[in-house]
Write a protein that holds these residues in place. Structure first.
Motif, PDB file in Angstrom:
ATOM      1  N   GLY A  30       0.782  -1.225   0.000  1.00  0.00           N
ATOM      2  CA  GLY A  30       0.000   0.000   0.000  1.00  0.00           C
ATOM      3  C   GLY A  30       0.815   1.277   0.000  1.00  0.00           C
ATOM      4  O   GLY A  30       0.283   2.342  -0.225  1.00  0.00           O
ATOM      5  N   LYS A  31       2.094   1.173   0.276  1.00  0.00           N
ATOM      6  CA  LYS A  31       2.932   2.368   0.344  1.00  0.00           C
ATOM      7  C   LYS A  31       3.584   2.603  -1.005  1.00  0.00           C
ATOM      8  O   LYS A  31       4.104   1.694  -1.620  1.00  0.00           O
ATOM      9  CB  LYS A  31       4.036   2.197   1.399  1.00  0.00           C
ATOM     10  CG  LYS A  31       3.510   2.060   2.795  1.00  0.00           C
ATOM     11  CD  LYS A  31       4.644   1.877   3.770  1.00  0.00           C
ATOM     12  CE  LYS A  31       4.124   1.705   5.183  1.00  0.00           C
ATOM     13  NZ  LYS A  31       5.219   1.499   6.131  1.00  0.00           N
ATOM     14  N   ARG A  32       3.580   3.848  -1.422  1.00  0.00           N
ATOM     15  CA  ARG A  32       4.277   4.185  -2.661  1.00  0.00           C
ATOM     16  C   ARG A  32       5.767   4.302  -2.423  1.00  0.00           C
ATOM     17  O   ARG A  32       6.556   3.933  -3.286  1.00  0.00           O
ATOM     18  CB  ARG A  32       3.715   5.482  -3.226  1.00  0.00           C
ATOM     19  CG  ARG A  32       2.282   5.322  -3.682  1.00  0.00           C
ATOM     20  CD  ARG A  32       1.813   6.548  -4.380  1.00  0.00           C
ATOM     21  NE  ARG A  32       0.462   6.335  -4.861  1.00  0.00           N
ATOM     22  CZ  ARG A  32      -0.233   7.249  -5.461  1.00  0.00           C
ATOM     23  NH1 ARG A  32       0.279   8.447  -5.673  1.00  0.00           N
ATOM     24  NH2 ARG A  32      -1.450   7.005  -5.861  1.00  0.00           N
ATOM     25  N   VAL A  33       6.142   4.857  -1.279  1.00  0.00           N
ATOM     26  CA  VAL A  33       7.557   4.959  -0.891  1.00  0.00           C
ATOM     27  C   VAL A  33       7.678   4.610   0.592  1.00  0.00           C
ATOM     28  O   VAL A  33       7.342   5.409   1.444  1.00  0.00           O
ATOM     29  CB  VAL A  33       8.143   6.369  -1.176  1.00  0.00           C
ATOM     30  CG1 VAL A  33       8.313   6.613  -2.643  1.00  0.00           C
ATOM     31  CG2 VAL A  33       7.307   7.472  -0.574  1.00  0.00           C
ATOM     32  N   PRO A  34       8.147   3.415   0.922  1.00  0.00           N
ATOM     33  CA  PRO A  34       8.303   3.072   2.333  1.00  0.00           C
ATOM     34  C   PRO A  34       9.436   3.872   2.965  1.00  0.00           C
ATOM     35  O   PRO A  34      10.483   4.073   2.346  1.00  0.00           O
ATOM     36  CB  PRO A  34       8.630   1.579   2.304  1.00  0.00           C
ATOM     37  CG  PRO A  34       9.156   1.322   0.941  1.00  0.00           C
ATOM     38  CD  PRO A  34       8.518   2.329   0.032  1.00  0.00           C
ATOM     39  N   ALA A  35       9.227   4.340   4.177  1.00  0.00           N
ATOM     40  CA  ALA A  35      10.241   5.138   4.876  1.00  0.00           C
ATOM     41  C   ALA A  35      11.244   4.224   5.577  1.00  0.00           C
ATOM     42  O   ALA A  35      10.866   3.205   6.150  1.00  0.00           O
ATOM     43  CB  ALA A  35       9.582   6.060   5.892  1.00  0.00           C
ATOM     44  N   ILE A  36      12.516   4.600   5.485  1.00  0.00           N
ATOM     45  CA  ILE A  36      13.567   3.931   6.244  1.00  0.00           C
ATOM     46  C   ILE A  36      14.396   5.013   6.920  1.00  0.00           C
ATOM     47  O   ILE A  36      14.433   6.159   6.462  1.00  0.00           O
ATOM     48  CB  ILE A  36      14.474   3.028   5.365  1.00  0.00           C
ATOM     49  CG1 ILE A  36      15.234   3.853   4.327  1.00  0.00           C
ATOM     50  CG2 ILE A  36      13.676   1.919   4.716  1.00  0.00           C
ATOM     51  CD1 ILE A  36      16.357   3.099   3.643  1.00  0.00           C
ATOM     52  N   PHE A  37      15.053   4.659   8.003  1.00  0.00           N
ATOM     53  CA  PHE A  37      15.914   5.607   8.700  1.00  0.00           C
ATOM     54  C   PHE A  37      17.319   5.533   8.115  1.00  0.00           C
ATOM     55  O   PHE A  37      17.842   4.442   7.898  1.00  0.00           O
ATOM     56  CB  PHE A  37      15.973   5.292  10.199  1.00  0.00           C
ATOM     57  CG  PHE A  37      14.685   5.548  10.925  1.00  0.00           C
ATOM     58  CD1 PHE A  37      13.762   4.543  11.121  1.00  0.00           C
ATOM     59  CD2 PHE A  37      14.395   6.810  11.401  1.00  0.00           C
ATOM     60  CE1 PHE A  37      12.576   4.785  11.786  1.00  0.00           C
ATOM     61  CE2 PHE A  37      13.214   7.067  12.074  1.00  0.00           C
ATOM     62  CZ  PHE A  37      12.300   6.043  12.261  1.00  0.00           C
ATOM     63  N   PHE A  38      17.929   6.699   7.888  1.00  0.00           N
ATOM     64  CA  PHE A  38      19.335   6.748   7.507  1.00  0.00           C
ATOM     65  C   PHE A  38      20.138   6.150   8.646  1.00  0.00           C
ATOM     66  O   PHE A  38      19.893   6.440   9.814  1.00  0.00           O
ATOM     67  CB  PHE A  38      19.768   8.197   7.246  1.00  0.00           C
ATOM     68  CG  PHE A  38      21.256   8.389   7.246  1.00  0.00           C
ATOM     69  CD1 PHE A  38      22.023   7.942   6.190  1.00  0.00           C
ATOM     70  CD2 PHE A  38      21.886   8.995   8.325  1.00  0.00           C
ATOM     71  CE1 PHE A  38      23.395   8.105   6.193  1.00  0.00           C
ATOM     72  CE2 PHE A  38      23.248   9.170   8.337  1.00  0.00           C
ATOM     73  CZ  PHE A  38      24.010   8.715   7.273  1.00  0.00           C
TER      74      PHE A  38
END
Length: 146
Positions: A30-38
């Motif tokens: 469902g996510k277009r761009v999944p967030a990740i932590f640097f």
């Protein structure tokens, strides 16, 4: 007969499928761009640490909701996101007590939203040192992808 098939089939959740027909990874559904932590070379995650260090749980929740909005709605514009140049964008969050939080990110070559730097704004303009830190973290992240 029809009624029985329909009620059995209608009760099932449809599976999200990727381009190749396989089920998508859980973090991508469902996510277009999944967030990740640097992540730094030492293994630290500056944005995660900054979020955990915020005194109010309500602030963390609001920032998380705005990041989630960007994940599911990308590309998204004002008032949630704003481009800052050099491929860096900011997630804009209004907090209690008239404070404003910013999380700076970029979209990497794998289509992920990499959270580079977070801070509470104290001036109208995004401080140059915060923007430069985000650019530096972006370069470090890009070097690590090669």
């Amino acid at each position: 007969m029809y009624r029985m098939w329909y009620t059995c089939a209608a009760g099932e959740k449809p599976q999200s499928r990727g381009v190749d027909g396989q089920s998508e990874a859980p973090e991508r559904q469902g996510k277009r761009v999944p967030a990740i932590f640097f992540r730094t070379e030492a293994g630290g995650e500056p944005v995660r640490n900054w979020l955990k260090g915020l005194p109010l749980a309500e602030d963390r929740k609001r920032i998380g909701e705005d990041i989630k909005t960007a994940e599911f709605g990308w590309p998204i514009g004002m008032p949630v996101c704003k481009p800052l140049g050099d491929g860096i964008h900011e997630v804009r969050t209004s907090l209690s007590q008239n404070r404003i939080a910013r999380v700076l990110f970029y979209i990497d070559q794998k289509g992920r939203m990499v959270l580079l730097h977070g801070f509470i704004k104290k001036t109208r303009k995004t401080p140059d040192e915060d923007l430069e830190l985000a650019r530096s973290n972006k370069r470090k992240h890009q070097r690590g992808l090669r």
